[in-house]
Scaffold this motif. Structure first.
Motif, PDB file in Angstrom:
ATOM      1  N   ASN A 235      13.953  38.366 -11.343  1.00 53.75           N
ATOM      2  CA  ASN A 235      15.233  38.467 -10.632  1.00 53.75           C
ATOM      3  C   ASN A 235      16.000  37.151 -10.555  1.00 53.75           C
ATOM      4  N   SER A 236      17.326  37.236 -10.762  1.00 55.71           N
ATOM      5  CA  SER A 236      18.173  36.066 -10.536  1.00 55.71           C
ATOM      6  C   SER A 236      19.305  36.343  -9.546  1.00 55.71           C
ATOM      7  N   ASP A 237      19.871  37.547  -9.529  1.00 53.14           N
ATOM      8  CA  ASP A 237      20.888  37.856  -8.505  1.00 53.14           C
ATOM      9  C   ASP A 237      20.286  37.644  -7.121  1.00 53.14           C
ATOM     10  N   GLU A 238      19.038  38.073  -6.988  1.00 54.16           N
ATOM     11  CA  GLU A 238      18.362  37.957  -5.699  1.00 54.16           C
ATOM     12  C   GLU A 238      18.189  36.493  -5.287  1.00 54.16           C
ATOM     13  N   ALA A 239      18.001  35.613  -6.273  1.00 57.37           N
ATOM     14  CA  ALA A 239      17.869  34.183  -5.960  1.00 57.37           C
ATOM     15  C   ALA A 239      19.149  33.677  -5.303  1.00 57.37           C
ATOM     16  N   LEU A 240      20.296  34.143  -5.802  1.00 56.46           N
ATOM     17  CA  LEU A 240      21.566  33.697  -5.224  1.00 56.46           C
ATOM     18  C   LEU A 240      21.719  34.218  -3.801  1.00 56.46           C
ATOM     19  N   ARG A 241      21.223  35.424  -3.549  1.00 60.82           N
ATOM     20  CA  ARG A 241      21.290  35.959  -2.182  1.00 60.82           C
ATOM     21  C   ARG A 241      20.374  35.165  -1.253  1.00 60.82           C
ATOM     22  N   LEU A 263      14.999  27.212 -15.098  1.00 61.40           N
ATOM     23  CA  LEU A 263      16.178  26.351 -15.206  1.00 61.40           C
ATOM     24  C   LEU A 263      17.476  27.147 -15.119  1.00 61.40           C
ATOM     25  N   ASP A 264      17.433  28.410 -15.564  1.00 59.28           N
ATOM     26  CA  ASP A 264      18.639  29.236 -15.450  1.00 59.28           C
ATOM     27  C   ASP A 264      19.010  29.455 -13.986  1.00 59.28           C
ATOM     28  N   ILE A 265      17.989  29.541 -13.137  1.00 59.14           N
ATOM     29  CA  ILE A 265      18.246  29.739 -11.703  1.00 59.14           C
ATOM     30  C   ILE A 265      18.847  28.458 -11.103  1.00 59.14           C
ATOM     31  N   VAL A 266      18.312  27.315 -11.520  1.00 59.78           N
ATOM     32  CA  VAL A 266      18.849  26.034 -11.030  1.00 59.78           C
ATOM     33  C   VAL A 266      20.338  25.963 -11.353  1.00 59.78           C
ATOM     34  N   ARG A 267      20.674  26.254 -12.591  1.00 56.55           N
ATOM     35  CA  ARG A 267      22.077  26.164 -13.015  1.00 56.55           C
ATOM     36  C   ARG A 267      22.958  27.148 -12.231  1.00 56.55           C
ATOM     37  N   VAL A 269      22.413  28.458  -9.281  1.00 62.71           N
ATOM     38  CA  VAL A 269      22.513  28.063  -7.872  1.00 62.71           C
ATOM     39  C   VAL A 269      23.500  26.917  -7.725  1.00 62.71           C
ATOM     40  N   LYS A 270      23.396  25.936  -8.605  1.00 60.82           N
ATOM     41  CA  LYS A 270      24.301  24.784  -8.518  1.00 60.82           C
ATOM     42  C   LYS A 270      25.745  25.224  -8.716  1.00 60.82           C
ATOM     43  N   ASP A 271      25.982  26.070  -9.718  1.00 60.54           N
ATOM     44  CA  ASP A 271      27.351  26.504  -9.994  1.00 60.54           C
ATOM     45  C   ASP A 271      27.901  27.377  -8.875  1.00 60.54           C
ATOM     46  N   ALA A 272      27.055  28.213  -8.307  1.00 62.46           N
ATOM     47  CA  ALA A 272      27.550  29.159  -7.306  1.00 62.46           C
ATOM     48  C   ALA A 272      27.853  28.483  -5.971  1.00 62.46           C
ATOM     49  N   PHE A 273      27.058  27.478  -5.586  1.00 58.21           N
ATOM     50  CA  PHE A 273      27.189  26.938  -4.224  1.00 58.21           C
ATOM     51  C   PHE A 273      27.571  25.461  -4.171  1.00 58.21           C
ATOM     52  N   GLY A 274      27.301  24.719  -5.237  1.00 58.65           N
ATOM     53  CA  GLY A 274      27.591  23.285  -5.197  1.00 58.65           C
ATOM     54  C   GLY A 274      26.839  22.560  -4.096  1.00 58.65           C
ATOM     55  N   ALA A 275      25.758  23.136  -3.634  1.00 56.80           N
ATOM     56  CA  ALA A 275      24.990  22.527  -2.539  1.00 56.80           C
ATOM     57  C   ALA A 275      23.923  21.602  -3.122  1.00 56.80           C
ATOM     58  N   PRO A 276      23.412  20.664  -2.305  1.00 56.18           N
ATOM     59  CA  PRO A 276      22.296  19.844  -2.785  1.00 56.18           C
ATOM     60  C   PRO A 276      21.138  20.749  -3.215  1.00 56.18           C
ATOM     61  N   ALA A 314      20.179  20.714 -15.870  1.00 56.33           N
ATOM     62  CA  ALA A 314      20.401  22.071 -15.364  1.00 56.33           C
ATOM     63  C   ALA A 314      21.143  22.076 -14.030  1.00 56.33           C
ATOM     64  N   GLY A 315      21.320  20.897 -13.428  1.00 54.95           N
ATOM     65  CA  GLY A 315      22.109  20.850 -12.202  1.00 54.95           C
ATOM     66  C   GLY A 315      21.363  20.388 -10.972  1.00 54.95           C
ATOM     67  N   ALA A 316      20.080  20.067 -11.107  1.00 59.31           N
ATOM     68  CA  ALA A 316      19.320  19.641  -9.932  1.00 59.31           C
ATOM     69  C   ALA A 316      19.749  18.249  -9.490  1.00 59.31           C
ATOM     70  N   ASN A 317      19.772  18.034  -8.180  1.00 61.56           N
ATOM     71  CA  ASN A 317      20.018  16.698  -7.634  1.00 61.56           C
ATOM     72  C   ASN A 317      18.754  15.867  -7.612  1.00 61.56           C
ATOM     73  N   GLY A 318      17.614  16.531  -7.584  1.00 59.14           N
ATOM     74  CA  GLY A 318      16.357  15.807  -7.538  1.00 59.14           C
ATOM     75  C   GLY A 318      15.195  16.740  -7.794  1.00 59.14           C
ATOM     76  N   VAL A 319      14.014  16.146  -7.963  1.00 55.22           N
ATOM     77  CA  VAL A 319      12.842  16.896  -8.385  1.00 55.22           C
ATOM     78  C   VAL A 319      11.648  16.542  -7.509  1.00 55.22           C
ATOM     79  N   ILE A 320      10.971  17.547  -6.993  1.00 54.21           N
ATOM     80  CA  ILE A 320       9.679  17.322  -6.341  1.00 54.21           C
ATOM     81  C   ILE A 320       8.648  17.395  -7.460  1.00 54.21           C
ATOM     82  N   THR A 321       7.894  16.302  -7.642  1.00 49.15           N
ATOM     83  CA  THR A 321       7.001  16.266  -8.798  1.00 49.15           C
ATOM     84  C   THR A 321       5.763  15.402  -8.548  1.00 49.15           C
ATOM     85  N   TYR A 322       4.647  15.842  -9.116  1.00 46.11           N
ATOM     86  CA  TYR A 322       3.411  15.051  -9.073  1.00 46.11           C
ATOM     87  C   TYR A 322       3.502  13.857 -10.019  1.00 46.11           C
TER      88      TYR A 322
END
Ligand code: PBG
Length: 333
Positions: A235-241, A263-267, A269-276, A314-322
């Motif tokens: 699901n991706s529409d649901e991610a936006l909700r 990465l498609d979800i990241v893009r 989300v970024k395009d739809a909301f412009g939020a961090p 893909a539009g991320a402001n930052g990454v949580i990573t090991y």
């Protein structure tokens, strides 16, 4: 923006700017730096402990004093923040995960020690019950069901306990409905208006969490799976909700998790909301790159840096990573 090239071949040669290092740098549309990382750290009781995690070569369960050293290292490398996750052995797990509310639990002790030693490093707390329940679920389990609203009440208490211990970012990873708004109200009522919430907003029920569950001691205990609360990978529409709801409830930033397969979800989300927007490069993604690299099947450092660049592209402001410290060292040299 009109993306049609102004000229055609042979006047236009897109290889031209790729001919030298200076030009490739100049034409780069995306850059990564240590500023982009939140370093994921696994805690365990003890002193001077650095316990290897089999499926995550190069990642260790750290006792609080070793986590303090990691925090200082993060500061010196220019990594803004750490995200802490606790290993809990089976003896300290209960059906309702009471240890989550203990102000002296491992997470809180580590947070206080880190804030003492390196106050300029941001600290993110994972909010969910799975490190503390004897069934390994993120919420209360009753008659085979994860109970939403009662779980949210406990998560609010857990968040307040974490804020009191010194955490700067409360990051609910449980995927219960309504928890962001409830946590915001709970934090505000305790005077924690400046404590941020980063919502694990689009969190998928993913096989890529496998090594993490081993790392925090949940893999042996988890009963069933998490598909009644984490999202369907289809699901991706649901991610936006989910993201819309968490932002409406007061999330300061939102997260997509896992990373590379989403990465498609990241893009979107970024395009739809412009939020961090942050992305979690999860344990299984780390494990895949490490395993292939240890076998000599790919260049581990290049794959690491390429994957981190992909998140930003893909539009991320930052990454949580090991990989945060390793990547910061690679970038700083
Ligand atoms: C659970 C939680 C998980 C991760 C962070 N918090 C796993 C899960 O949902 O089972 C995954 C982290 C990783 O795989 O690196 N609250």
């Amino acid at each position: 923006m009109n993306k049609t090239p102004q000229a055609g071949f042979p006047a236009l040669r897109l290889r031209r700017p790729r001919q030298s290092g200076w030009s490739r740098r100049l034409f780069a549309e995306t850059n990564i730096s240590p500023d982009d990382f939140i370093w994921a750290i696994v805690l365990k009781e003890g002193k001077g402990l650095r316990e290897p995690i089999a499926a995550m070569p190069g990642v260790y369960r750290l006792s609080p004093d070793e986590a303090v050293k990691a925090a200082k290292q993060a500061r010196d490398l220019g990594i803004p923040a750490l995200a802490l996750f606790p290993y809990t052995d089976t003896e300290n797990r209960t059906p309702n995960g009471e240890e989550a509310l203990n102000p002296d639990n491992l997470m809180c002790r580590a947070a206080r020690a880190i804030k003492d030693a390196a106050p300029e490093v941001g600290l993110m707390a994972d909010v969910a019950l799975d490190p503390y329940t004897d069934h390994g679920h993120d919420g209360l389990l009753r008659n085979n069901e994860i109970i939403n609203d009662e779980t949210v009440d406990i998560l609010v208490q857990q968040s307040i306990v974490q804020a009191r211990a010194g955490f700067d970012i409360i990051a609910p990873s449980d995927m219960m409905d309504g928890r962001v708004g409830a946590i915001r109200a709970g934090l505000d009522s305790e005077g924690f208006q400046n404590i941020q919430i980063m919502a694990y907003a689009a969190k998928y029920a993913s096989a890529f969490y496998g090594p993490y569950r081993e790392a925090i001691g949940s893999s042996g205990v988890l009963k069933g799976d998490k598909r009644t609360y984490q999202m369907n990978p289809a699901n991706s529409d649901e991610a936006l909700r989910e993201v819309a709801l968490d932002l409406a409830e007061g999330a300061d930033s939102v997260m997509v998790k896992p990373g590379l397969p989403y990465l498609d979800i990241v893009r979107q989300v970024k395009d739809a909301f412009g939020a961090p927007t942050f992305v979690f490069q999860v344990s299984g993604e780390y494990a895949m790159i490490k395993a292939a690299s240890e076998n000599g099947w790919l260049n581990g450092e290049m794959a690491m840096l390429e994957s981190l660049t992909a998140f930003k592209r893909a539009g991320a402001n930052g990454v949580i990573t090991y990989f945060a410290a390793e990547a910061a060292m690679a970038l700083n040299t």
